[in-house]
Design an enzyme around this catalytic site. Structure first.
Site, mmCIF file in Angstrom:
data_model
loop_
_atom_site.group_PDB
_atom_site.id
_atom_site.type_symbol
_atom_site.label_atom_id
_atom_site.label_comp_id
_atom_site.label_asym_id
_atom_site.label_seq_id
_atom_site.Cartn_x
_atom_site.Cartn_y
_atom_site.Cartn_z
ATOM 1 C CD GLU A 179 42.704 80.835 25.742
ATOM 2 O OE1 GLU A 179 42.357 80.417 26.894
ATOM 3 O OE2 GLU A 179 42.826 82.043 25.541
ATOM 4 C CG ASP B 165 39.475 82.693 26.443
ATOM 5 O OD1 ASP B 165 39.234 81.501 26.334
ATOM 6 O OD2 ASP B 165 40.497 83.315 27.231
ATOM 7 N NE ARG C 191 49.007 79.474 30.111
ATOM 8 C CZ ARG C 191 48.822 79.634 31.432
ATOM 9 N NH1 ARG C 191 49.728 79.098 32.041
ATOM 10 N NH2 ARG C 191 48.206 80.736 31.733
ATOM 11 C CE LYS D 67 44.887 84.212 24.302
ATOM 12 N NZ LYS D 67 44.744 84.357 25.760
ATOM 13 C CG ASP E 224 42.057 86.286 24.724
ATOM 14 O OD1 ASP E 224 43.093 86.670 25.126
ATOM 15 O OD2 ASP E 224 41.928 85.005 25.043
ATOM 16 C CE LYS F 155 38.038 83.849 29.610
ATOM 17 N NZ LYS F 155 39.199 84.088 30.643
ATOM 18 C CG ASP G 130 39.881 80.426 30.664
ATOM 19 O OD1 ASP G 130 39.838 81.043 29.544
ATOM 20 O OD2 ASP G 130 39.288 81.362 31.617
HETATM 21 N N1 BES Z 1 42.527 85.437 27.740
HETATM 22 C C1 BES Z 1 42.727 85.307 28.944
HETATM 23 C C2 BES Z 1 43.445 86.026 30.087
HETATM 24 C C3 BES Z 1 42.923 87.507 30.311
HETATM 25 C C4 BES Z 1 41.881 87.370 31.161
HETATM 26 C C5 BES Z 1 43.062 88.576 29.503
HETATM 27 C C6 BES Z 1 41.085 88.661 31.475
HETATM 28 C C7 BES Z 1 42.266 89.764 30.091
HETATM 29 C C8 BES Z 1 41.514 90.094 30.857
HETATM 30 C C9 BES Z 1 43.385 83.892 29.258
HETATM 31 O O1 BES Z 1 43.263 82.990 28.131
HETATM 32 C C10 BES Z 1 42.821 83.273 30.303
HETATM 33 O O2 BES Z 1 41.817 82.920 30.456
HETATM 34 N N2 BES Z 1 44.007 82.964 31.377
HETATM 35 C C11 BES Z 1 43.627 82.593 32.465
HETATM 36 C C12 BES Z 1 44.517 81.414 32.986
HETATM 37 C C13 BES Z 1 44.476 80.610 34.073
HETATM 38 C C14 BES Z 1 43.299 79.581 33.709
HETATM 39 C C15 BES Z 1 45.547 79.681 34.235
HETATM 40 C C16 BES Z 1 43.526 83.361 33.506
HETATM 41 O O3 BES Z 1 44.306 84.425 33.673
HETATM 42 O O4 BES Z 1 42.788 83.455 34.365
HETATM 43 ZN ZN ZN Z 2 42.735 83.847 26.451
HETATM 44 MN MN MN Z 3 41.532 82.008 28.524
#
Ligand code: BES
Ligand code: ZN
Ligand code: MN
Length: 476
Positions: free
Chosen positions: A326, A247, A328, A242, A265, A254, A324
């Protein structure tokens, strides 16, 4: 920083010496390097027992050098990881010696030692000082490793560490510098690998709706990088990382606090570049394809929105509930393109995919999911060697229910429950029958402060995955 120089020649002035000792003050071979001095005696007097993590640091007038006794604990409990930890922390306490040469004595119990000690010291010496006027804290110029086992092992450790530090260098870059274009430029410098890059026009033409959607409001040109290395006679191993270069969450933005961390990210993609460099440096005889879907995830008037429906490369449609989620969406296109067009024997993806994985497993284990027990077992055994830990999370069909959508085939969030697993379930729709492992590296790809147990992991990007997949590829 510049990489340390290594030497095995004894004919130089040594400024400091690292001397390991177990609790019984063996091995005699190592402790005899300080024989004739009072070091051992004074260490004992001061209460030094040789327990793991203990050190005794002194300047010995007779030997005319600094001596650092390093406790290794009990011999029967000693292993490669304890060696890495002991030597990286010993090195860190000698970082500030005023002049140059540190001699390293090895315990001499296993033939891995020259490689692992070199590796651990090089990783501990890493400092992301590119943007700091006050440069590297390391004053050590040269590490002298005393071993009868030969220089190749030291070299291998050095080259592996170099690839991990190279990965850290990319992953640590600020988000406006570590862009998709920079990734492409960096990839094109890897000798022995061919590089292709798709852009937004290609995403649209080829039907990569996930990459198209996420990159719609990006100011930096998005790319899907494909690196290929090795003999094409055999089916390739496909590795996908990825690469969200920043992000923000997009329209589902966020919170401001901690958003700077989302420059990390891109750690999965950085690891892919690092692995490709490593196997080309070590001339591994293996056909490997690395893919990195790269874009920033930003809000804007033209950004993709919650409620949008995207059609991925393999025709599967996904409803966007959160912009968010994104990662996947872009991985979906990379995985389906890669499995369809390269027919790999196995596919492994690495992604800083979910906060849920960090909550579940913390910072020392990556979440491992997949559809093939044999492949999972191989990844686990590589992880036991490298101490890049993985922990399996469940991924049976029951998780699919949670990502069913009323208006599309699937939706991109499955609610709070089992967030890491529902993300895995989403990805599983894009690999077909190819044996596949997904590594959620959200907790392991970077650290916010120096790790006191693992001195080879200074704060910032860790380079997680490079060594793990190298060990896997070596055996594969
Ligand atoms: N890049 C983030 C995941 C992340 C968050 C990695 C904090 C490390 C620390 C990812 O893109 C994300 O925002 N995931 C969301 C998914 C949710 C919206 C289903 C998450 O984990 O909150
Ligand atoms: Zn992300
Ligand atoms: Mn995200």
């Amino acid at each position: 920083m510049e990489f340390l120089k290594y030497s095995t020649s004894n004919s130089q002035i040594v400024n400091a010496i690292i001397v390991p000792t177990f609790e019984d003050f063996t091995p005699a071979d190592t402790t005899k390097t300080v024989a004739g001095s009072k070091v051992l005696e004074s260490a004992r007097k001061s209460g030094f027992l040789g327990k793991r993590g203990e050190t005794f640091d002194t300047f010995d007038a007779k030997l005319e050098k600094r001596v650092l006794l390093v406790g290794l604990g009990q011999k029967k409990e000693f292993d490669d990881e304890k060696l890495r930890r002991s030597y990286s922390s010993a090195f860190n306490s000698l970082r500030s010696i005023p002049r140059g040469v540190v001699q390293v004595i090895l315990p001499g119990l296993s033939s891995n030692e020259p490689k692992e000690a070199t590796f651990a010291i090089d990783l501990a010496a890493y400092d992301f000082d590119k943007y700091r006027n006050d440069k590297s804290k390391t004053k050590v110029e040269k590490v002298l490793i005393t071993t009868k086992l030969g220089e190749e092992l030291i070299n291998e450790g050095r080259i592996i560490a170099e690839a991990v530090n190279f990965t850290r260098d990319i992953a640590n870059l600020p988000p406006s510098i570590g862009t998709p274009s920079l990734f492409e430029k960096t990839a094109r410098k890897i000798k022995g690998a061919t590089v292709r890059a798709f852009d937004r026009e290609d995403f649209i033409k080829m039907g990569m709706g996930g990459l198209e959607g996420v990159s719609r409001a990006a100011r930096e040109a998005a790319k899907l990088l494909i690196l290929e290395y090795g003999p094409k006679s055999k089916k390739p191993v496909l590795i996908v990382g990825k690469g969200i270069t920043f992000d923000s969450g997009g329209i589902s933005i966020k919170p401001a606090e901690g958003m700077d961390q989302m420059k990390f990210d891109k750690c999965g993609a950085s690891a892919v570049i690092g692995i490709m460099k490593l196997i080309s440096d070590l001339k591994l005889d293996r056909h490997v394809i690395g893919m990195a879907p790269l874009t920033e995830n930003l809000p804007g008037g033209n950004a993709y929105k919650p409620g949008d429906i995207l059609t991925h490369y393999n025709g599967v449609t996904s409803e966007v509930l959160s912009t968010d989620a994104e990662g996947r969406l872009v991985l979906a296109d990379a995985l389906s393109y890669g499995t369809k067009n390269f027919k790999p024997s196995v596919v492994i993806d690495m992604a800083t995919l979910t906060g849920a994985c960090v909550v579940a497993l913390g910072n020392n284990y990556a979440g491992m999911m997949g559809n093939d027990d044999k492949l999972k077992k191989k990844i686990r055994s590589a992880s036991e060697k490298t101490w890049e830990n993985v922990w399996e999370l469940p991924l049976d069909e029951d998780f699919q229910d949670q990502i069913k959508s009323k208006v599309a085939d699937i939706k991109n969030t499955g609610g709070r429950e089992g967030g890491a697993e529902t993300a895995g379930a989403f990805l599983s729709k894009f690999v077909g029958d190819t044996p596949w492992v997904h590594l959620d590296i959200a907790g392991t790809a970077w650290t916010q402060k120096n790790n006191s147990h693992k001195a080879y992991l200074p704060a910032g990007a860790t380079g997680f995955g490079v060594r793990l997949l190298y060990e896997f590829l070596k055996e594969e």
